[in-house]
Design an enzyme around this catalytic site. Structure first.
Site, mmCIF file in Angstrom:
data_model
loop_
_atom_site.group_PDB
_atom_site.id
_atom_site.type_symbol
_atom_site.label_atom_id
_atom_site.label_comp_id
_atom_site.label_asym_id
_atom_site.label_seq_id
_atom_site.Cartn_x
_atom_site.Cartn_y
_atom_site.Cartn_z
ATOM 1 N N ASP A 150 0.843 -1.189 0.000
ATOM 2 C CA ASP A 150 0.000 0.000 0.000
ATOM 3 C C ASP A 150 0.883 1.246 0.000
ATOM 4 O OD1 ASP A 150 -1.689 2.061 0.462
ATOM 5 O OD2 ASP A 150 -2.390 1.361 2.422
ATOM 6 N N GLU A 179 32.560 7.560 -0.110
ATOM 7 C CA GLU A 179 33.339 7.375 1.125
ATOM 8 C C GLU A 179 32.462 7.759 2.317
ATOM 9 O OE1 GLU A 179 37.203 9.466 0.834
ATOM 10 O OE2 GLU A 179 36.588 9.905 -1.207
ATOM 11 N N GLU A 223 38.455 8.075 11.403
ATOM 12 C CA GLU A 223 38.464 9.390 10.775
ATOM 13 C C GLU A 223 39.009 10.452 11.727
ATOM 14 O OE1 GLU A 223 38.425 11.461 8.496
ATOM 15 O OE2 GLU A 223 38.168 10.125 6.786
ATOM 16 N N GLU A 283 35.475 5.609 8.698
ATOM 17 C CA GLU A 283 35.177 5.593 7.269
ATOM 18 C C GLU A 283 35.498 4.211 6.726
ATOM 19 O OE1 GLU A 283 36.542 8.896 4.721
ATOM 20 O OE2 GLU A 283 37.297 7.398 3.309
ATOM 21 N N HIS A 310 31.893 11.698 0.573
ATOM 22 C CA HIS A 310 32.552 12.133 -0.671
ATOM 23 C C HIS A 310 32.121 11.198 -1.793
ATOM 24 C CE1 HIS A 310 36.137 13.935 1.771
ATOM 25 N NE2 HIS A 310 35.004 14.588 1.970
ATOM 26 N N GLU A 325 35.940 14.233 -7.474
ATOM 27 C CA GLU A 325 35.434 13.929 -6.131
ATOM 28 C C GLU A 325 34.570 15.093 -5.662
ATOM 29 O OE1 GLU A 325 38.081 14.429 -2.760
ATOM 30 O OE2 GLU A 325 37.297 12.606 -1.828
HETATM 31 P P1 ADP Z 1 40.230 9.774 -0.601
HETATM 32 O O1 ADP Z 1 41.621 9.927 -1.114
HETATM 33 O O2 ADP Z 1 39.381 10.942 -0.969
HETATM 34 O O3 ADP Z 1 40.166 9.435 0.866
HETATM 35 P P2 ADP Z 1 39.358 7.018 -1.054
HETATM 36 O O4 ADP Z 1 40.543 6.245 -1.452
HETATM 37 O O5 ADP Z 1 38.904 6.900 0.361
HETATM 38 O O6 ADP Z 1 39.621 8.545 -1.460
HETATM 39 O O7 ADP Z 1 38.105 6.628 -1.990
HETATM 40 C C1 ADP Z 1 38.184 6.693 -3.363
HETATM 41 C C2 ADP Z 1 36.911 6.121 -3.970
HETATM 42 O O8 ADP Z 1 36.934 6.406 -5.380
HETATM 43 C C3 ADP Z 1 36.755 4.604 -3.847
HETATM 44 O O9 ADP Z 1 35.412 4.280 -3.574
HETATM 45 C C4 ADP Z 1 37.160 4.130 -5.254
HETATM 46 O O10 ADP Z 1 36.614 2.863 -5.615
HETATM 47 C C5 ADP Z 1 36.580 5.234 -6.088
HETATM 48 N N1 ADP Z 1 37.081 5.295 -7.478
HETATM 49 C C6 ADP Z 1 38.272 4.924 -7.974
HETATM 50 N N2 ADP Z 1 38.310 5.095 -9.303
HETATM 51 C C7 ADP Z 1 37.099 5.598 -9.678
HETATM 52 C C8 ADP Z 1 36.507 5.973 -10.914
HETATM 53 N N3 ADP Z 1 37.161 5.892 -12.074
HETATM 54 N N4 ADP Z 1 35.236 6.431 -10.898
HETATM 55 C C9 ADP Z 1 34.551 6.540 -9.747
HETATM 56 N N5 ADP Z 1 35.053 6.202 -8.563
HETATM 57 C C10 ADP Z 1 36.318 5.733 -8.511
HETATM 58 MG MG MG Z 2 36.860 10.782 5.083
HETATM 59 MG MG MG Z 3 37.651 11.685 -0.081
HETATM 60 MG MG MG Z 4 38.691 8.212 1.900
HETATM 61 MG MG MG Z 5 39.107 10.300 3.163
#
Ligand code: ADP
Ligand code: MG
Ligand code: MG
Ligand code: MG
Ligand code: MG
Length: 445
Positions: free
Chosen positions: A52, A133, A190, A197, A246, A334
């Site tokens: 519903d 993230e 974090e 995270e 992010h 990002e």
């Molecule tokens: P940060 O350096 O901001 O802490 P993270 O390493 O924690 O970044 O996270 C990076 C994210 O980006 C991960 O989820 C990863 O799988 C993703 N990622 C990597 N390559 C690509 C892409 N080509 N397109 C979208 N997301 C991506």
């Molecule tokens: Mg973070």
């Molecule tokens: Mg980040």
């Molecule tokens: Mg990160």
């Molecule tokens: Mg980070």
């Protein structure tokens, strides 16, 4: 991986699954579910399970309330945790919502994302890849089992136990997610006390949005089992960093990552720059979807690593969009404003539509800002063309209402329901008198 109906039926028998939980997400981002015993499995798999819709926030009027759930068979999974009292397992399927006339329902956030993804395909893209993230806090439970805002540790960024008391909970979260097919790239403490995270590998947008919803459920479930409460509220404690989500994004074609151009000085393609141009153009309008609560705007304040201005940078983490250093297939943008209260389906629909609009109109982004924006004064910011993100939920909702691209990305049905609900939420907040106000005004006036 996708499953046939027959495969699912076999797994249900082999694994002693007793209940099938069919889930979907409402306009406000809450996960809803209908649970049926496995005797009803055929009905579920044949798209005949009804519910519903009038009882769900922001869905339909009473006279059009019968809805069908069409399970997406690729989302089948068995919850790896034990159910109380009996040995049978619970499996889940994420569903699309159809009307009584068996049309896709305009109020279904998953349908909104599917529609914008179809536009992306029409523009020549095979995938919109998204990696998020999500950050969250672990709080203690009181004796009655109710959540508190008492922090469970004194850890900071990348700290280890014993400062990081959440380590064991975080490990169990990671192991559970891996059992459910997530590829975990990293999990760490974090910046704020009690804040964590967990990063999982990017996926195509629809799967990424499903994963975010599953992720929240797993984090909350495992935290509870360990005597903690996990919250994705953006700013649960004043004065320390809030929780963001992010959102890393790239568009792929059959030839690979369409954001790559090795001949460019930053290694970015025209497609990437135009997508970024669209993001900057529509940022104020999609903020209501990326940051949909009153509390979201308490995170988007200066000094806590969350963005406040519409700008981008390659080298600096203060702007709203960063271009991470990774290149090749990891070339991505990002978006740092999004927080985990966002409905991932509508937020990604709006963000993708913004980027596609930038590609269509060949929008050029402003020059990148490579110094700390928080140290620039208003005049400097104005010269650089840097504008402000909305600073309250109400301001954000007004921006959304005024932007045709973003409104049509989520569809008029969802836009209307969402705007109406958020105005009520804001009014309800305004009617509350906070401790800050009595502290500041009671004795002065
Ligand atoms: P940060 O350096 O901001 O802490 P993270 O390493 O924690 O970044 O996270 C990076 C994210 O980006 C991960 O989820 C990863 O799988 C993703 N990622 C990597 N390559 C690509 C892409 N080509 N397109 C979208 N997301 C991506
Ligand atoms: Mg973070
Ligand atoms: Mg980040
Ligand atoms: Mg990160
Ligand atoms: Mg980070």
């Amino acid at each position: 991986k996708t499953f046939t109906k027959e495969e699912i039926k076999q797994i249900v028998v082999d694994e002693n699954v007793e209940f099938i939980r069919v889930t979907f997400t409402d306009v406000l981002g809450a996960i809803k579910n209908v649970e049926v015993p496995t005797s009803q499995l055929d009905k579920v798999l044949d798209n005949n399970l009804m519910f519903d819709g009038s009882s769900i926030e922001g869905f339909v009027r009473i006279n059009e309330s019968d809805m069908y759930l069409y399970p997406d068979l690729s989302t089948f999974m068995i919850f790896p945790w034990a159910t109380d009292g009996h040995g049978g397992k619970v499996a889940r399927l994420i569903a699309d919502i159809y009307t009584a006339d068996r049309e896709p329902f305009a109020g279904d956030p998953r349908h909104a994302l599917r529609s914008v993804l179809a536009d992306a395909r029409e523009a020549g893209f095979t995938a919109f890849n998204v990696g998020t993230e999500p950050e969250f806090f672990l709080f203690k439970l009181d004796e009655k089992g109710n959540p508190t805002t008492e922090l469970n540790d004194k850890g900071g960024y990348f700290d280890l136990a014993p400062l990081d008391m959440g380590e064991n909970v975080r490990r169990e979260i990671v192991l559970t997610l891996e059992k459910m097919g997530f590829e975990i790239e990293a999990a760490h403490h974090e910046v704020a006390e009690g804040q964590h995270e967990v990063d999982f590998k990017y996926a195509s947008a629809l799967e990424a949005a499903d994963n975010i919803q599953t992720f929240k459920l797993v984090v909350k479930t495992i935290a509870r089992k360990n005597g903690y409460y996990a919250t994705f509220m953006p700013k649960p404690v004043a004065g320390i960093n809030g929780s963001g989500m992010h959102t890393n994004m790239s568009l792929f074609t059959k030839d690979g990552n369409a954001f790559v151009d090795t001949s460019d000085e930053m290694g970015l393609s025209k497609t990437a720059y135009n997508f970024l141009g669209g993001i900057l153009e529509h940022a104020t309008a999609f903020t209501a979807l990326a940051n949909p609560t009153v509390n979201s705007y308490k995170r988007l304040t200066p000094g806590f690593e969350a963005p406040v201005y519409v700008a981008w940078s390659a080298s600096n983490r203060s702007p709203m969009v960063r271009v991470p250093a990774s290149r090749g297939n990891s070339t991505r943008l990002e978006l740092r404003s999004v927080d985990p209260t966002a409905n991932p389906y509508t937020a990604l629909a709006a963000i993708l539509a913004s980027g596609l609009d930038g590609i269509k109109r060949e929008l050029e982004p402003l020059a990148s800002v490579d110094k700390n924006i928080y140290l620039m004064d208003e005049v400097e910011r104005e010269k650089a063309g840097i504008t402000d993100l909305p600073d309250t939920l109400l301001a954000a909702v007004r921006e959304l209402a005024a932007d045709d691209v973003v409104r049509s990305a989520i569809g008029e049905h969802i836009a209307d329901k969402f705007i109406e609900a958020k105005k009520i939420e804001y009014t309800s907040y305004r009617q509350f008198v906070s401790e800050w106000e009595t502290d500041s005004y009671l004795e002065n006036y």
